[in-house]
Structures are given as C-alpha cells and as structure tokens.
Design an enzyme around this catalytic site. Structure first.
Site, PDB file in Angstrom:
ATOM      1  N   GLU A   1       0.191  -1.082  -0.201  1.00 39.81           N
ATOM      2  CA  GLU A   1       0.208  -0.227  -0.141  1.00 39.81           C
ATOM      3  C   GLU A   1       0.920   1.543   0.140  1.00 39.81           C
ATOM      4  O   GLU A   1       1.492   1.210   1.153  1.00 39.81           O
ATOM      5  CB  GLU A   1      -0.786  -0.464   0.970  1.00 39.81           C
ATOM      6  CG  GLU A   1      -1.902   0.972   1.368  1.00 39.81           C
ATOM      7  CD  GLU A   1      -2.846   0.885   2.316  1.00 39.81           C
ATOM      8  OE1 GLU A   1      -2.545   0.377   4.002  1.00 39.81           O
ATOM      9  OE2 GLU A   1      -4.446   1.414   2.754  1.00 39.81           O
TER      10      GLU A   1
ATOM     11  N   LYS B   1      -9.776   0.394  -2.252  1.00 37.89           N
ATOM     12  CA  LYS B   1     -10.327   0.299  -1.306  1.00 37.89           C
ATOM     13  C   LYS B   1     -11.091   1.408  -0.277  1.00 37.89           C
ATOM     14  O   LYS B   1     -11.978   2.200  -0.727  1.00 37.89           O
ATOM     15  CB  LYS B   1      -8.978   1.573   0.245  1.00 37.89           C
ATOM     16  CG  LYS B   1      -9.002   0.984   1.789  1.00 37.89           C
ATOM     17  CD  LYS B   1      -8.178   1.537   1.703  1.00 37.89           C
ATOM     18  CE  LYS B   1      -7.809   0.692   3.570  1.00 37.89           C
ATOM     19  NZ  LYS B   1      -6.322   1.630   3.826  1.00 37.89           N
TER      20      LYS B   1
ATOM     21  N   CYS C   1      -5.814  -3.642   2.522  1.00 35.19           N
ATOM     22  CA  CYS C   1      -5.430  -3.397   4.245  1.00 35.19           C
ATOM     23  C   CYS C   1      -6.301  -3.421   5.269  1.00 35.19           C
ATOM     24  O   CYS C   1      -7.055  -4.922   5.413  1.00 35.19           O
ATOM     25  CB  CYS C   1      -4.105  -2.107   4.860  1.00 35.19           C
ATOM     26  SG  CYS C   1      -3.848  -2.195   6.183  1.00 35.19           S
TER      27      CYS C   1
END
Ligand SMILES: NC(=O)CCC(=O)C(=O)O
Length: 277
Positions: free
Chosen positions: A43, A115, A156
């Site tokens: 990331e 995301k 994440c």
C-alpha cells in the site's frame, strides 16, 4: 490448474517519489529473476502513508508517473504486477482514493480497485488515523484473471471485512491479495490472524504485502505474508526490506474444498431468516 510463483515485495518507502519508483523497479527485476510470475507491491508504495500526504502525491490513473512506471516494469519483465496502491485523484469528480492497479505482462492495466473500507480508527494513546478526512471509499469489488486463476483485490483495512472475502470466494476466486500497511499497534495482534482467518474461512490463498518498517513517520508493521487455503503460513517477512516467495498450486483449493466442504454445508436457511442486515 497450474503452479506459479508469487513474490511480495516488502520495500522501504520514503518521501522521494522517484526513489520509490526506482526501488520498486529494482525489486521487481529481482523477483522476476527468481522466477516470480505474479508480483505485488505494498500500500502507498510510491509515497509516505498518511492523511497529510494523500493530496500531495495524488495522481490520475492511468495517466500519472506511477502508472507509467508500473506499466513499464510489468512489460519489461513480462509479469503480472499488482502495483500496491497509490493515492489517486479522479479528475472527473475531484475525489481522492487509495487505489490498487494491476498490470498484465504486456503492460496493460487490467484491474483497478479503490479501497472500500477506509482506515478510520482511534486507539487512545496508540494510534488515531482517519483516511476519510481526505479519501473517498470505492464501491466495487474487483477480480482479475491470471490464466485460469481468479484473484480478488482488497487494500489493508479491507482485510478485516469477512463479507468482502466471502464475496470473492463466491465469485470464484482462488486467491486474495491485499496490499497493506498495518501499524505497530494492531499489526502484532491481528495481521497474521486476519490473513489466516480469511484463508481458512474461504479456502483461498491470501497474500498481504506491507512496506518495510521505517524509522520515522507512519510505522508500518512489515511481516508481509503468504497463506495457503488450509490457513498455513507459507512465507512471512520480518520488519526490514525483503522479498518473500511461494509457489502457488491452486489444486490445493480444490483439495481443501472437497475434504472440508463448508460452502455446501452453510445453513443459509437459518442465517438468512434469523437476521437480515
Ligand atoms: N492502512 C490500513 O488500512 C491499516 C489497517 C490497520 O492497521 C488495521 O489495524 O486494520
């Protein structure tokens, strides 16, 4: 199904965009040299991870410098490349996203995932982070095919959401890849655990790739990891810069799904009637 080697590049990330891109290119070359066909970066591999930096480093996708470098690296080394994430600005709506791009061996962009679950947490005295101060959330699960293997993407904090992983399993994925940057508070408690849980629950390979730990700024946890569909850890990095590898044989997904057939045994008749959310 065929076997292929996957490499996760746990690289050091700093403030200098050019250095970050060069460092990624150097490690991609090394991973290819070691036989990797699928390579993933962490990331925010091109910039420091932090709310104060997203706007400063934001680029358009796929027009910006970072995408150019990723496309070139995939093409030069003829690999599938999951380009970690970069802060993206969407010029149409002027919103910012934390975006993962995927490139095929010809250097074409074949997937883009924004995301979905923004990292907004507050653990007093330890870590407070609010991505939603700057970023907007993506709304689209994204998969891509590498030969006959379907791979699902998350970033994440998305790793914490079992529903997304299950959706990918139901869409036919054998592998989930999460570029990430867990921190030194939650990482030791949850990073390995969550990956093994997602893998065992959904009988898929799970890869999560972190930046190396840095001395200042956001302290990424490190400990990038590759987990098999039984929940066994195949490879795990430490804190420093490192590439980890595993040979992925998706026949293992078939084996565990046949031997422990939980997806045929789910009691949707019960779950769906007791509570709908
Ligand atoms: N970059 C992130 O989304 C961090 C997620 C994290 O550290 C967590 O505990 O979740």
């Amino acid at each position: 199904m065929r076997c292929f080697r996957t490499a996760l590049i746990q690289m050091q990330v700093g403030a200098d965009l050019t250095k970050n891109l060069d460092n990624a290119a150097k490690h991609i070359a090394q991973a290819k040299e070691s036989g990797a066909e699928l390579i993933a970066l962490p990331e925010c591999f091109n910039s420091p991870y932090g709310v104060n930096f997203f706007k400063q480093y934001a680029e358009s996708v796929p027009q910006g410098r970072t995408c150019e470098a990723l496309s070139k690296a995939a093409r030069d080394h003829s690999v599938y490349l999951i380009g970690g994430t970069l802060p993206e600005i969407d010029k149409d709506n002027q919103k910012f996203y934390n975006t993962c791009t995927v490139w095929n061996p010809d250097g074409d962009l074949i997937a883009k995932f924004r995301k979905m679950h923004l990292f907004d947490i507050d653990i007093p005295g330890k870590i407070t982070f609010k991505e939603s101060d700057i970023l907007s959330a993506g709304n689209q699960p994204v998969t891509f095919d590498m030969h006959d293997v379907k791979i699902g993407l998350g970033v994440c904090y998305d790793l914490r959401f079992e529903e997304l992983a299950k959706l990918y399993r139901l869409l036919g994925c054998n592998m989930l890849v999460y570029p990430g940057a867990f921190n030194t508070t939650t990482g030791p408690m949850h990073f390995e655990l969550l990956q093994r849980a997602r893998a065992a629950d959904n009988q898929v390979f799970v890869c999560a790739v972190s930046p190396a730990r840095s001395a200042k700024g956001y302290r990424a946890y490190g400990y990038s990891q590759i987990t098999d569909p039984w929940g066994k850890v195949l490879a795990q990095a430490k804190e420093h810069e490192e590439i980890i590898y595993a040979d992925i044989d998706t026949a293992q997904c078939d084996a565990v799904r046949q031997q422990i057939p939980i997806f045929e045994q789910r009691r949707l008749d019960v779950y769906d009637t007791v509570k709908k959310v």
